[in-house]
Write a protein that holds these residues in place. Structure first.
Motif, short mmCIF file in Angstrom:
data_model
loop_
_atom_site.label_atom_id
_atom_site.label_comp_id
_atom_site.label_asym_id
_atom_site.label_seq_id
_atom_site.Cartn_x
_atom_site.Cartn_y
_atom_site.Cartn_z
N LYS A 438 -45.14 36.83 36.84
CA LYS A 438 -43.82 36.31 36.00
C LYS A 438 -44.16 36.34 34.35
O LYS A 438 -43.66 36.48 33.46
N ASP A 439 -45.61 35.93 34.26
CA ASP A 439 -46.12 35.96 33.10
C ASP A 439 -46.08 37.46 32.36
O ASP A 439 -45.85 37.52 30.99
N ASP A 440 -46.53 38.57 33.25
CA ASP A 440 -46.38 39.93 32.63
C ASP A 440 -44.96 40.04 32.24
O ASP A 440 -44.72 40.61 31.08
N LEU A 441 -44.01 39.59 32.91
CA LEU A 441 -42.60 39.84 32.40
C LEU A 441 -42.24 39.06 31.28
O LEU A 441 -41.54 39.81 30.38
N LEU A 442 -42.76 38.06 31.14
CA LEU A 442 -42.45 37.22 29.92
C LEU A 442 -42.86 37.94 28.79
O LEU A 442 -42.20 38.14 27.84
N LYS A 460 -40.74 31.99 27.39
CA LYS A 460 -40.96 31.73 28.84
C LYS A 460 -39.92 30.90 29.53
O LYS A 460 -39.44 31.23 30.84
N TYR A 461 -39.24 29.95 28.84
CA TYR A 461 -38.00 29.31 29.56
C TYR A 461 -36.98 30.32 29.59
O TYR A 461 -36.19 30.29 30.91
N GLU A 462 -36.61 31.15 28.65
CA GLU A 462 -35.73 32.09 28.95
C GLU A 462 -35.90 33.14 29.94
O GLU A 462 -35.17 33.54 30.95
N THR A 463 -37.26 33.51 30.24
CA THR A 463 -37.81 34.36 30.89
C THR A 463 -37.31 33.97 32.61
O THR A 463 -36.92 34.59 33.35
N VAL A 647 -50.23 35.71 21.30
CA VAL A 647 -51.04 35.49 22.41
C VAL A 647 -52.45 36.35 22.42
O VAL A 647 -52.60 37.56 22.09
N LEU A 648 -53.36 35.77 22.61
CA LEU A 648 -54.82 36.43 22.94
C LEU A 648 -55.44 35.98 23.96
O LEU A 648 -55.90 34.89 24.26
N GLU A 678 -50.52 31.16 19.76
CA GLU A 678 -49.89 29.87 20.59
C GLU A 678 -50.55 29.94 21.69
O GLU A 678 -50.56 28.82 22.37
N VAL A 679 -51.06 31.04 22.33
CA VAL A 679 -51.60 31.28 23.76
C VAL A 679 -53.00 31.70 23.61
O VAL A 679 -53.05 32.97 22.85
N LEU A 680 -54.19 30.98 23.86
CA LEU A 680 -55.43 31.72 23.84
C LEU A 680 -56.07 31.48 25.41
O LEU A 680 -56.12 30.29 25.93
N THR A 681 -56.53 32.41 25.96
CA THR A 681 -57.42 32.30 27.26
C THR A 681 -58.94 32.60 26.66
O THR A 681 -59.19 33.40 25.95
#
Length: 911
Positions: A438-442, A460-463, A647-648, A678-681
């Motif tokens: 699902k995250d890939d689709l996002l 993400k909410y819309e996805t 996103v990184l 906004e997103v870091l792993t």
């Protein structure tokens, strides 16, 4: 000479009598014209009153009971209405005749007109009197339907529906169930199942439902037409019905059915039906007026739909998904339809036939269609050709594009917007049976600009909303955090995108391609997918001015070289996925031409360094460098060249922390400067770097996934209370920490051990943590800190040799009992424990697990008790997996708990 006039009179007495009688009758028509006219008026008034009384009797009977007017009554009323009209016409003509009379008396200047209308009035009077005499009816109405009679509907023999039918019928027999919704994808057999239910009433004498009503609801149904269909089935449809308002029809239907114990079967709903507006009584509300045997069982409403949300809108107490057939059931159905003669025509055909049947993926409509098309195929060559066509272009197979896909297309056509349709077709880019994250689709959809320029969370909410919509209409199937497409639905999507002239959605899919693709075909294509292909190089230069997405995910394939000019003519490319190509060690210099690129996935590639040419990709929003084990160089100022990067992903990137934390040019400094991140792993491989990380305050709040390890240091514990500062951290991996014995939580400089600390605990919990995995930490003793993760949904603990307890309340001192208010594991859905030889306790007491779906225990021989009692998992369908030997020695809170969870156990093969 003058005119001559003569009269001749017969001398025969009989003739004279008839002649004078005739003349006398004619004279009466004239002389009694006024008298007869008044008598006709009186007689007509009496007829009208008689008719009105009879109509009222009939309408009252029809409204209040299951009655319909007798045919003879209907005919008499029609005759009365006809003769009323005729009399008024004669009277109008007579009035005009009077205006022509002499001196106001009935003596016309012209005797012939008076005679004509006098005769008509007289005959009308006779007819009216005769009709009045026939208008006395002791019974004006009778039962509208034969009580209890249900006629069988035609249906083909079915395979594999017995279990589903039995489940539905148990709910039919349940007095507490009024409305049942059956949903599922097109062609799965919903109508067939509903027909079997209908026919059960035809064959059974023990279920006294009356009436049983079958209605097919059209896609664009109108309320009045639906009411007319129901009225026709109830036998209350008449000429006056057609002139009633909607609310009047509803009242009529309601009064009819409210005294009945009915079954209403509605097939193929596409929109919710307001039952009360139609006039259907709510089957969930018993009739308080009519007690007794007739109300021992409630009425039932059973409907089918492709849209899951319709079940909720229709207040279905039971919602059941009609699923595809299991492989053995599908093969049985295929054999029945293709016939023994064909299967036995050559020894190789049965094996080939199984391959063909498997391509239908259990969808009955596809199985029947394909099997019938193959009944005349008697050679292996024809079957091999069919297999190739079904795999490469199913729409070209006989009747698939004409019969199967158009039926499934109704679900696509009914999607709420063009955006949702585009997102659905995007899912066809992935291989058959592929689990799509699902995250890939996002991130694919976000970077293809299917959404407005919103932040990641809003996207993400819309996805998830779009995914939910596609799940609701059974165009996608869900498996945890992944979705997948049914094979036939995927074929239909490719047919829509490629074969139906939808140029704006043109896609090209060649999963597992064994040879280098023909890039000439990419000229007008918008999306290309070469998932898991087996070619080694890409040397041609495609000219793709409209290309938006290129998926070259390898799956460990042999691709090892991309020519420098490969990307030269892709000015609109937004999404590029090169992940899982372990043999790619360098990127072509032509990546500098990808000026529109927003999404770049290089995870699990063999790249040793990132090319400086990537600096040209200034629109990049998403960069995935996870699990790039060989990466040891990132050019200075490369990451900071992506000013809109959101996103990184760098989890397990490189072999050490050197790239991120060492020296003045450490990558962490560049990341800190990304304004829109906004997103870091991230992976942190030492305790010292973990402490250093928290000096980058802005960056810490962006971390969503963190992996901790400490292979080189000698620290025996780690204070993880600082994780509270990671406000969005939802996934935590703790791996390979050979010396850590404890993970401690210190707030306000000390561990919480006093009940007065409860407020501090609630304010400092790890509120966002949902997924935790702890593995290969041999000295770790417990994981008591998990009690401060109230939203934890997945917990996996593996290969921790010394761990004895998951939660050890004694370590919390006086606060141990107080923290129960945090409801530990209250949202847990999956618990996986493996290779924990000393583990003897998960928790000291039984806990509620309202959302728990799975417990998996492998190689935990000392664990003899689970924190479960008979009420722990009420309302959830839990599965417990483990070895039968371990299960046999489990101890339970009580016998009730053992009985509750005994059916939940599934034996595994690992001790």
């Amino acid at each position: 000479m003058g005119n001559i006039f003569s009269v001749s009179i017969s001398c025969d007495p009989t003739a004279n009598f008839c002649c004078w009688g005739f003349l006398s009758q004619q004279a009466n028509y004239i002389s009694k014209f006024g008298e007869n006219r008044e008598a006709l008026n009186r007689s007509l008034q009496e007829l009208t009153a008689l008719k009105n009384d009879l109509v009222r009797r009939v309408e009252v009977a029809e409204l209040q009971t299951s009655m319909m007017r007798l045919d003879q009554v209907k005919l008499w009323i029609e005759k009365a209405e006809t003769i009323e009209t005729q009399v008024r016409e004669v009277q109008n003509c007579a009035d005009r005749e009077i205006q022509k009379s002499c001196s106001g008396v009935y003596c016309s200047k012209n005797c012939f007109p008076s005679y004509k209308y006098g005769k008509k009035v007289f005959k009308m009077l006779v007819e009216v009197d005769a009709l009045k005499n026939k208008g006395s009816f002791e019974e004006a109405a009778t039962e509208s339907l034969p009580v209890g009679v249900v006629y069988e509907m035609p249906t083909e023999p079915t395979v594999g529906m017995e279990s589903m039918f039995d489940q539905v019928w148990r709910h039919v027999e349940d007095d507490q169930v009024g409305t049942i919704g059956l949903y599922g994808m097109g062609g799965v057999g919903k109508t067939t199942l509903l027909t079997k239910i209908h026919n059960k009433f035809a064959f059974s004498t023990s279920y006294h439902f009356d009436p049983v009503i079958w209605i097919v609801v059209s896609k664009d149904h109108r309320l009045d037409i639906l009411q007319d269909k129901i009225g026709e089935k109830l036998g209350i449809l008449n000429d006056k019905w057609k002139h009633k308002e909607t609310h009047e029809k509803a009242q009529h239907i309601f009064k009819f059915l409210s005294k009945k114990k009915f079954v209403l079967l509605l097939d193929d709903l596409w929109e919710p039906v307001e039952m009360i507006i139609v006039g259907i009584p709510n089957p969930a509300i018993p009739d308080p007026v009519t007690p007794g045997p007739a109300n021992n069982k409630k009425s039932k409403i059973i409907f089918t739909t492709r849209l899951e949300h319709i079940c909720s809108c229709m207040d279905a107490q039971i919602k059941m998904k009609v699923t595809c057939l299991m492989p053995n059931q599908a093969w049985t159905l295929f054999q029945e339809k293709v016939g023994k003669e064909t299967l036995q025509s050559h020894p190789d055909i049965p094996k080939l036939a199984q391959v063909v049947a498997n391509e239908c993926d259990g969808l009955p409509l596809a199985i029947i269609t394909v099997a019938r098309a193959m009944t005349c195929k008697k050679t292996p060559h024809e079957w091999k050709h069919a297999i190739r066509v079904l795999k490469e272009s199913a729409s070209e197979f006989s009747m698939m594009g004409d019969k199967v896909f158009p039926l499934l297309k109704f679900s696509y056509d009914n999607l709420p917007s063009e955006k949702v349709k585009s997102c659905f077709l995007y899912c066809a880019l992935f291989p058959e049976d592929f689990l799509i994250s699902k995250d890939d689709l996002l991130y694919f959809w976000m970077c293809e600009e299917m959404f407005e320029d919103v932040n990641v969370d809003e996207a993400k909410y819309e996805t998830y909303h779009i995914i939910g919509t596609l799940l609701s209409v059974c165009l996608l199937e869900e498996e945890g955090n992944f979705v997948k497409m049914h094979d036939v639905i995927r074929d239909m999507a490719l047919w829509l995108a490629c074969d139906c002239g939808k140029e704006n959605e043109s896609i090209l899919v060649h999963a597992g391609l064994p040879r280098t693709p023909n890039v000439e075909k990419w000229k007008n294509t918008k999306r290309v997918s070469l998932f898991g292909s087996h070619f080694e190089s890409l040397v041609e230069t495609p000219k793709s001015p409209n290309l938006l997405t290129l998926l070259l995910r390898g799956g460990g394939g042999p691709l090892n070289m991309i020519a420098d000019g490969f990307f030269d003519h892709m000015p609109t490319l937004r999404v590029l996925d090169l992940s899982e190509n372990l043999n790619i060690t360098k990127l072509p210099s032509g990546v500098s031409k990808l000026i529109s690129l927003q999404h770049l996935n290089l995870s699990r590639t063999g790249l040793r360094k990132l090319p400086v040419q990537l600096k040209a990709c200034v629109r990049l929003k998403y960069l995935d460098l996870e699990h790039m084990d060989e990466l040891d160089f990132v050019p200075p100022n490369l990451i900071s060249s992506f000013p809109v990067l959101k996103v990184l992903r760098t989890l397990a990137c490189g072999s050490s922390d050197r790239i991120f934390f060492d020296g003045e040019g450490a990558l962490i400094e560049e990341i800190q400067g990304l304004e829109y991140l906004e997103v870091l792993t991230l992976s942190v491989r030492s305790s010292s770097c973990f402490q250093k990380l928290f000096s980058y305050h802005k960056l810490v709040t962006r971390i969503r996934t963190l992996q901790l390890s400490d292979g080189k240091n000698q620290a025996s514990f780690l204070d993880i209370s600082s994780l509270v500062d990671m406000k969005h951290l939802d996934t935590l991996y703790i791996r390979e920490t050979p010396n850590w014995k404890q993970l401690e939580v210190y707030w306000a400089g000390r561990a919480p051990n006093d009940p007065r600390d409860l407020m501090m605990i609630k304010q400092n919990c790890f509120l966002c943590l949902q997924f935790i995995e702890v593995s290969r930490c041999p000295d770790l003793k417990d994981m008591t800190w998990l009690i401060f993760s109230p939203n934890l949904s997945h917990l996996r603990v593996d290969a921790c040799n010394d761990i004895e307890k998951i939660i050890d309340l004694e370590r919390l001192g006086g606060v141990g009992n107080v923290v129960q208010e945090l409801n530990p594991f209250g949202k847990l859905t999956v618990l996986s424990l493996s290779s924990l030889p000393r583990l003897n306790s998960i928790h000291d007491r039984a806990l509620p697990f309202p959302y728990l779906k799975e417990i998996k225990v492998l190689a935990c021989t000392a664990l003899r008790k689970l924190p479960l009692n008979s009420t722990s998992a009420e309302g959830s369908n839990i599965v417990i997996r483990g070895h039968e030997y371990w299960w046999s020695f489990l101890e339970w809170e009580d016998e009730d708990a053992r009985k509750v969870f005994l059916p939940c156990f599934q034996n595994t093969t690992t001790k």
